[in-house]
Write a protein that holds these residues in place. Structure first.
Motif, PDB file in Angstrom:
ATOM      1  N   ARG A   3      11.221  32.560  12.742  1.00 56.31           N
ATOM      2  CA  ARG A   3      10.560  31.405  11.456  1.00 56.31           C
ATOM      3  C   ARG A   3       8.380  32.077  11.840  1.00 56.31           C
ATOM      4  N   GLY A   4       8.103  31.366  10.919  1.00 56.24           N
ATOM      5  CA  GLY A   4       6.054  32.293  10.790  1.00 56.24           C
ATOM      6  C   GLY A   4       5.787  33.406   9.649  1.00 56.24           C
ATOM      7  N   GLN A   5       7.097  34.320   9.876  1.00 53.46           N
ATOM      8  CA  GLN A   5       6.592  35.643  10.031  1.00 53.46           C
ATOM      9  C   GLN A   5       6.537  35.681   8.776  1.00 53.46           C
ATOM     10  N   ARG A   6       5.906  37.127   7.933  1.00 54.81           N
ATOM     11  CA  ARG A   6       5.976  37.352   6.837  1.00 54.81           C
ATOM     12  C   ARG A   6       6.274  38.097   6.531  1.00 54.81           C
ATOM     13  N   VAL A   7       7.261  37.917   5.338  1.00 52.70           N
ATOM     14  CA  VAL A   7       8.417  39.311   4.639  1.00 52.70           C
ATOM     15  C   VAL A   7       7.539  39.668   3.520  1.00 52.70           C
ATOM     16  N   GLY A   8       7.526  41.279   3.220  1.00 51.87           N
ATOM     17  CA  GLY A   8       6.595  41.045   1.541  1.00 51.87           C
ATOM     18  C   GLY A   8       7.638  42.364   1.508  1.00 51.87           C
ATOM     19  N   VAL A   9       8.029  41.291  -0.147  1.00 51.91           N
ATOM     20  CA  VAL A   9       9.238  42.868  -1.100  1.00 51.91           C
ATOM     21  C   VAL A   9       8.356  43.124  -2.237  1.00 51.91           C
ATOM     22  N   SER A  10       8.793  44.440  -1.962  1.00 52.72           N
ATOM     23  CA  SER A  10       7.645  45.101  -3.247  1.00 52.72           C
ATOM     24  C   SER A  10       8.284  45.285  -4.305  1.00 52.72           C
ATOM     25  N   PRO A  11       8.206  45.015  -5.443  1.00 49.89           N
ATOM     26  CA  PRO A  11       9.047  45.282  -6.930  1.00 49.89           C
ATOM     27  C   PRO A  11       8.352  46.803  -7.180  1.00 49.89           C
ATOM     28  N   ASP A  67      23.708  47.790 -21.561  1.00 46.49           N
ATOM     29  CA  ASP A  67      25.365  47.279 -21.191  1.00 46.49           C
ATOM     30  C   ASP A  67      25.694  47.627 -19.452  1.00 46.49           C
ATOM     31  N   THR A  68      24.342  48.656 -19.243  1.00 47.61           N
ATOM     32  CA  THR A  68      24.924  48.486 -17.584  1.00 47.61           C
ATOM     33  C   THR A  68      24.046  47.946 -16.914  1.00 47.61           C
ATOM     34  N   PRO A  69      24.631  46.822 -16.305  1.00 49.38           N
ATOM     35  CA  PRO A  69      23.921  45.943 -15.918  1.00 49.38           C
ATOM     36  C   PRO A  69      22.749  46.207 -14.024  1.00 49.38           C
ATOM     37  N   LEU A  70      21.934  45.669 -14.450  1.00 50.19           N
ATOM     38  CA  LEU A  70      21.017  45.787 -12.893  1.00 50.19           C
ATOM     39  C   LEU A  70      21.472  44.483 -12.146  1.00 50.19           C
ATOM     40  N   PRO A  71      21.660  45.757 -10.387  1.00 48.71           N
ATOM     41  CA  PRO A  71      21.723  43.809  -9.675  1.00 48.71           C
ATOM     42  C   PRO A  71      20.326  42.880  -9.836  1.00 48.71           C
ATOM     43  N   LYS A  72      20.733  42.078  -9.890  1.00 53.61           N
ATOM     44  CA  LYS A  72      19.701  40.653  -9.663  1.00 53.61           C
ATOM     45  C   LYS A  72      18.323  41.233  -9.683  1.00 53.61           C
ATOM     46  N   TYR A  73      18.418  41.782  -8.189  1.00 57.86           N
ATOM     47  CA  TYR A  73      17.004  41.715  -7.999  1.00 57.86           C
ATOM     48  C   TYR A  73      15.778  42.977  -8.365  1.00 57.86           C
ATOM     49  N   ALA A  74      16.126  44.382  -9.009  1.00 55.91           N
ATOM     50  CA  ALA A  74      16.533  45.461  -9.011  1.00 55.91           C
ATOM     51  C   ALA A  74      15.420  45.177 -10.366  1.00 55.91           C
ATOM     52  N   PHE A  75      15.077  43.911 -11.037  1.00 59.36           N
ATOM     53  CA  PHE A  75      13.838  44.214 -11.436  1.00 59.36           C
ATOM     54  C   PHE A  75      13.566  42.547 -11.482  1.00 59.36           C
ATOM     55  N   MET A  76      12.526  43.278 -11.000  1.00 65.54           N
ATOM     56  CA  MET A  76      11.534  41.528  -9.988  1.00 65.54           C
ATOM     57  C   MET A  76      10.193  41.831 -10.844  1.00 65.54           C
TER      58      MET A  76
END
Ligand code: HEM
Length: 298
Positions: free
Chosen positions: A180-188, A214-223
């Motif tokens: 709890r309280g830790q920071r998590v970074g996600v890098s687009p 027509d080739t769908p990307l996973p939801k968070y592959a482009f963010m």
């Protein structure tokens, strides 16, 4: 704020520097110094913004189109907002809306200069679809090449290259325990260059968005606009404005990197091409009112 920027660009850059987390663990007393620097940078920026707002109030002509500052001014006069509230809305938007879009457009112009065949395609599309008139938001669906160039620019150079979250409940992610309280970074930036999701991930290839829809990307592959309930409120606005800007600038101007200048990555809070200088040549000077009307419809 209108055309006057005062010291805002320099103060924004200073605040971005102050916001950067330290690259190495710092001794405790340096943290106090960092916090002090951050407070001073925020205060100086807020002071400059309110000075600009005051100057605009004093000098604004009745017939000039309203800037955001004027709308906020009216809200203050009607008691819906305090002056400090109005200033902080502007400061937040300078970061969230203006700096991000400006950085993305800078990358876009640089990339089109490096890929003249794509610049020609964007220009031909704009010539064909817009027939010389200023575009409106309704034209965007007819500008697929410009739209794909925008998307591909945001893939390779997402202005917010690091999105952060704070852990609310202890959990586990990919085998890593999170407190709890830790920071998590996600890098687009990193996700967007993942070879699992993109062929030739480092290549600037807008056609990947046109030819393979027509080739769908996973939801968070482009963010580029983040994800989840706190994603970007300006997603649609920003892509619309950028597509219109890409089509109009490419149609009306020849924009190229100034000879003898070099650009480096600037990974402060916002990823931007540091040192970018562009030469702009063209027959038409953009009329600000015309551009505002075409983007905002007012
Ligand atoms: C190319 C331009 C832009 C990019 C790349 C961008 C990107 C982002 C990202 C990554 C976030 C954080 C999302 C998250 O944490 O999951 C964000 C938040 C936000 N953006 Fe944008 N943005 C852009 C333009 C704009 C514009 C034009 C506006 C307003 C007109 C805007 C308003 C906001 C606001 C208000 C938030 C905070 C949302 C919240 O915390 O609930 N952005 N943006």
């Amino acid at each position: 704020l209108g055309p006057e920027t005062g010291a805002v660009p320099d103060l924004l850059a200073r605040l971005q520097d102050a916001l950067l987390p330290p690259a190495l663990p710092l001794p405790a007393r340096w943290h106090a110094l960092r916090r002090h620097r951050l407070r001073r940078a925020s205060r100086d920026l807020a002071d400059e913004v309110s000075a600009l707002m005051r100057r605009r109030r004093a000098t604004r002509r009745e017939d000039s189109p309203p800037a955001v500052a004027d709308l906020l001014d009216t809200a203050c006069e009607e008691g819906a907002l305090t002056r400090e509230g109005a200033t902080s809305v502007i400061v937040a938007n300078l970061f969230a809306a203006h700096e991000t879009t400006a950085a993305a457009l800078s990358w876009l112009l640089l990339l089109l200069d490096r890929h003249p065949h794509l610049r020609r395609r964007v220009r031909d599309e704009a010539d064909r679809e817009l027939a010389g008139r200023p575009p409106t938001a309704a034209d965007v669906p007819r500008l697929p090449v410009a739209g794909a160039v925008v998307k591909e620019t945001l893939r390779l150079y997402p202005p917010l290259w690091l999105v952060q979250r704070t852990v609310e409940e202890p959990t586990e992610l990919a085998g890593f325990p999170l407190r709890r309280g830790q920071r998590v970074g996600v890098s687009p930036f990193v996700l967007h260059r993942d070879p699992h999701h993109y062929d030739r991930p480092a290549a600037f290839d807008p056609d990947r968005w046109i030819e393979r829809p027509d080739t769908p990307l996973p939801k968070y592959a482009f963010m580029p606009f983040g994800g989840g309930p706190r994603n970007c409120l300006g997603t649609h606005f920003a892509t619309t404005a950028m597509t219109i800007a890409a089509a109009t600038l490419t149609r009306d101007y020849r924009i190229s990197q100034s000879p003898g200048t070099a650009t480096t990555f600037d990974t402060r809070t916002i990823l931007q091409p540091h040192g970018l200088t562009l030469d702009v040549a063209g027959p038409r000077i953009i009329d600000r009112d015309v551009l505002d009307r075409s983007i905002f419809g007012t």
